[in-house]
Design an enzyme around this catalytic site. Structure first.
Site, PDB file in Angstrom:
ATOM      1  N   LEU A 141       0.807  -1.216   0.000  1.00  0.00           N
ATOM      2  CA  LEU A 141       0.000   0.000   0.000  1.00  0.00           C
ATOM      3  C   LEU A 141       0.841   1.267   0.000  1.00  0.00           C
ATOM      4  O   LEU A 141       0.330   2.366   0.212  1.00  0.00           O
ATOM      5  CB  LEU A 141      -0.993  -0.046   1.168  1.00  0.00           C
ATOM      6  CG  LEU A 141      -1.912  -1.288   1.107  1.00  0.00           C
ATOM      7  CD1 LEU A 141      -2.824  -1.351   2.312  1.00  0.00           C
ATOM      8  CD2 LEU A 141      -2.727  -1.344  -0.164  1.00  0.00           C
ATOM      9  N   CYS A 142       2.146   1.135  -0.254  1.00  0.00           N
ATOM     10  CA  CYS A 142       3.003   2.318  -0.396  1.00  0.00           C
ATOM     11  C   CYS A 142       2.774   2.970  -1.755  1.00  0.00           C
ATOM     12  O   CYS A 142       2.555   2.287  -2.751  1.00  0.00           O
ATOM     13  CB  CYS A 142       4.472   1.904  -0.295  1.00  0.00           C
ATOM     14  SG  CYS A 142       5.073   1.856   1.396  1.00  0.00           S
ATOM     15  N   HIS A 143       2.878   4.286  -1.770  1.00  0.00           N
ATOM     16  CA  HIS A 143       2.769   5.031  -3.017  1.00  0.00           C
ATOM     17  C   HIS A 143       4.105   4.988  -3.762  1.00  0.00           C
ATOM     18  O   HIS A 143       5.155   5.030  -3.136  1.00  0.00           O
ATOM     19  CB  HIS A 143       2.441   6.504  -2.725  1.00  0.00           C
ATOM     20  CG  HIS A 143       1.122   6.699  -2.070  1.00  0.00           C
ATOM     21  ND1 HIS A 143       0.951   6.523  -0.717  1.00  0.00           N
ATOM     22  CD2 HIS A 143      -0.089   7.043  -2.571  1.00  0.00           C
ATOM     23  CE1 HIS A 143      -0.324   6.764  -0.416  1.00  0.00           C
ATOM     24  NE2 HIS A 143      -0.975   7.075  -1.510  1.00  0.00           N
TER      25      HIS A 143
ATOM     26  N   MET B 238       8.798   4.463   5.103  1.00  0.00           N
ATOM     27  CA  MET B 238       8.907   3.071   4.671  1.00  0.00           C
ATOM     28  C   MET B 238      10.146   2.860   3.806  1.00  0.00           C
ATOM     29  O   MET B 238      10.777   1.801   3.848  1.00  0.00           O
ATOM     30  CB  MET B 238       7.644   2.643   3.911  1.00  0.00           C
ATOM     31  CG  MET B 238       6.385   2.579   4.756  1.00  0.00           C
ATOM     32  SD  MET B 238       6.604   1.806   6.389  1.00  0.00           S
ATOM     33  CE  MET B 238       7.218   0.178   5.954  1.00  0.00           C
ATOM     34  N   GLU B 239      10.473   3.884   3.017  1.00  0.00           N
ATOM     35  CA  GLU B 239      11.655   3.780   2.171  1.00  0.00           C
ATOM     36  C   GLU B 239      12.920   3.658   3.038  1.00  0.00           C
ATOM     37  O   GLU B 239      13.800   2.838   2.754  1.00  0.00           O
ATOM     38  CB  GLU B 239      11.758   5.015   1.257  1.00  0.00           C
ATOM     39  CG  GLU B 239      10.810   4.985   0.063  1.00  0.00           C
ATOM     40  CD  GLU B 239       9.333   5.180   0.416  1.00  0.00           C
ATOM     41  OE1 GLU B 239       9.035   5.615   1.555  1.00  0.00           O
ATOM     42  OE2 GLU B 239       8.475   4.902  -0.437  1.00  0.00           O
TER      43      GLU B 239
ATOM     44  N   ASP C 164      23.400 -12.333   4.456  1.00  0.00           N
ATOM     45  CA  ASP C 164      23.681 -13.208   3.309  1.00  0.00           C
ATOM     46  C   ASP C 164      25.180 -13.415   3.116  1.00  0.00           C
ATOM     47  O   ASP C 164      25.638 -14.539   2.895  1.00  0.00           O
ATOM     48  CB  ASP C 164      23.083 -12.590   2.040  1.00  0.00           C
ATOM     49  CG  ASP C 164      23.374 -13.427   0.800  1.00  0.00           C
ATOM     50  OD1 ASP C 164      23.183 -14.655   0.867  1.00  0.00           O
ATOM     51  OD2 ASP C 164      23.785 -12.871  -0.232  1.00  0.00           O
TER      52      ASP C 164
END
Lengths: 160, 160, 160, 160, 160, 160
Positions: free
Chosen positions: C76-78, C114-115, C129
């Site tokens: 739901l992020c733009h 969020m970014e 990793d």
């Protein structure tokens, strides 16, 4: 020399080559690219490399990631599961260039030339990006396949 | 010539250039790539073109799509909203080559050179892919920026 | 504290928040992540760093690239056009950890928390990793927003 | 404990580990993440769950999709064809948290730890996104591998 | 009716329409798709919906995510920054169908019809995927634009 | 008819079906889509086709590329390595439509219906995009599976 383009069907339309019936064999390809620049630009890259090497480190990662994106970039490439990707970048102070060699491998039904060529090209483009503020005239060239192993067509090597 | 690489910070680490404070201006870039091949290979492409033109049509689409993927391919590129992408492919029978010119535009805070260079490179790689069954020795070269307009650095043109 | 989840509409269905009418303002967010490991693992990273720094260099690039992929990862992020992404990785030998701080900026209609959180998380996953062959027990933690500037909700800072 | 990082070659450069010669075996990995929040935030999620469950449903899908994107996010991960991805989200009202467990499987030449860790992390980030309007102080933690089966290194389990 | 295809230039080649000079205005589009199925299949979806609603919840998320990928899927679409995406799914027991309506908005230089159509189509495909084990004969249809607002061409509405 | 949705587990949550234990067999699927339009719109496409064929050529490429993106678009689809993708577009002047048939193949553990349906849908959406300036009322329909071969469920064909 084959006498027709394998990606064009009898009606002249583009298609992905059907490899369903081909044997799974180990395949490998090596490709190169080269980016020529001003001596001062190369010096900045090389000096950086002695300390942190970031331009070449970023370009190496970009090349590795691009090999994995090959089927997304080249419309008629098959999706593949590469088992090895290596990208080496070598400053060539004599020719004011960075030489890039990419090598891809997998056990599969189709060759990995495009993956190696894509990795080398995108590594070169990344160097361009990181140095363009100081040198917009850089030129990428000699993007070519060096060697190809495995598959029905066997071993192929570029003319020296 | 600027005296440092803009994508490397004071500690030598790679970073994306901060363009938050830059003005939104109209920007444009033109780049080229060239792919040399056997005359027979070019003839197949050109004959195809007279009928359905698929090799060049596919390469054109691949170049346009690649311009939109530039920020995903080149690690320190900014995401951009291109307002125009054009890719032209011209067979050059004299030099047994296809010449590709890509042009990108937007109104934004950063230039679109990498988008144009990426479009031209991927269009060339796509031609390689579609013709490699008949000609593995094709060479991509002269990938370079031709012209750049807009932004603080103004108009830039490659030496003829 | 607001009294409802903005991404759930009146019928209880997930939706993207409509930001069409919000003002374009400069926005910034800082987030962190931390990855704890064996002292020997950290020593390998740090020694590597003194020479070529590849683990941290690769993780930094992975974090930067992940910030750009945020809208593709978080449903739901733009989609956003970030104008700055910075990822810093600091070895913390006292706590046998690498601390990651990511900072994102843009002028836009919605925040970039969020970014920044995605960049920090993916940088930490990349360290996992690259070191998992020697240390599978590494733990990523304290992934959190540190600070947020701009937009209607103004300045927000995490409790120390 | 192995004595070197497998993703760094003899020259200190990052590389993808060559798994071409490794056997294809069934492999599985389980990983977890945890997101702590205000009790009121958890109540909103849980109440939603009793009706339509959208926060957890969206986070589950985001985690599943992220597992498939792992090789695109983590630079030196191999592209893989996962044959199973499961993401379970469990509200933990005692600790005001949602606990996420992701499990990935495939028959292949390399392990799927990173896929499981990425799925768990992105599911947690998605919860953050959907609840951040009411609770910016949520913290993601304890992102770790729980168990790994298959491959040369055999069975591995996190300390309880 | 306009008298030529805007995506084909004077030479007959595909191109992206140049919108650099177009005004930034608020734009909106609504599109629909419909998927018809066996009554038993719809009953399973609807019963699921009363409990957890997962089929429709997953399809909604898939549609929202697809709208953001539109420029990656449709070759000549411009990259856009959507400010709103809404996908609604309504079971229609009378016609044994699920009706999907997608609505996209942004302030930009080009319309968002393709984003809305792509969202509706992919939501329908996702329902097919989740129900195909019980009903392979489902048919997706009536994928069409319902309404378009903003931009030079103004308000457009489909015939009832 | 099976009696439950395979993508919903016992708790009602969406999950990817576990195919780890399924046999690798050759699988194939054919799907169709259809886009109806004004006769003048079809005439423009067909006339273009006689010269350069760009609308249909671009739609064909978009369909092929979309088949490869299927697992990224449809949340619970498995990542697959398609060995063949074919997209054929046939103008149907009697019904003022373009009929699209997509065929996908692979040797794998799960079917390729979704890949074929996605290819057909995206090819149809691409035609809409390229012709929408002259005909916004085009309708995509009859998106359905035509035939499916291989796998445990064997041969399946749509009713004529």
């Amino acid at each position: 020399m084959a006498d027709s383009l394998t990606h064009i069907d009898a009606k002249g339309n583009a298609q992905m080559v059907d490899v369903t019936a081909k044997a799974v064999t180990e395949r490998e390809a090596r490709a190169q690219a080269c980016i020529r620049m001003q001596p001062e630009t190369l010096a900045m890259i090389v000096n950086g490399e002695h300390k942190k090497g970031d331009v070449l480190a970023v370009a190496r990662i970009a090349g590795i990631q691009a090999a994995k994106k090959c089927a997304d970039l080249i419309p008629l490439c098959h999706p593949l599961m590469l088992t090895s990707i290596k990208v080496e970048l070598t400053p060539d102070t004599e020719n004011n260039a960075v030489v890039i060699e990419a090598r891809c491998k997998l056990a599969g039904q189709t060759g990995v030339e495009m993956e190696a060529l894509t990795a080398a090209s995108v590594a070169a483009l990344t160097i361009y990006d990181m140095c363009k503020a100081v040198d917009k005239g850089m030129v990428i060239g000699e993007v070519k396949l060096l060697e190809k192993l495995g598959g029905r067509s066997g071993h192929w090597q570029a003319d020296a």
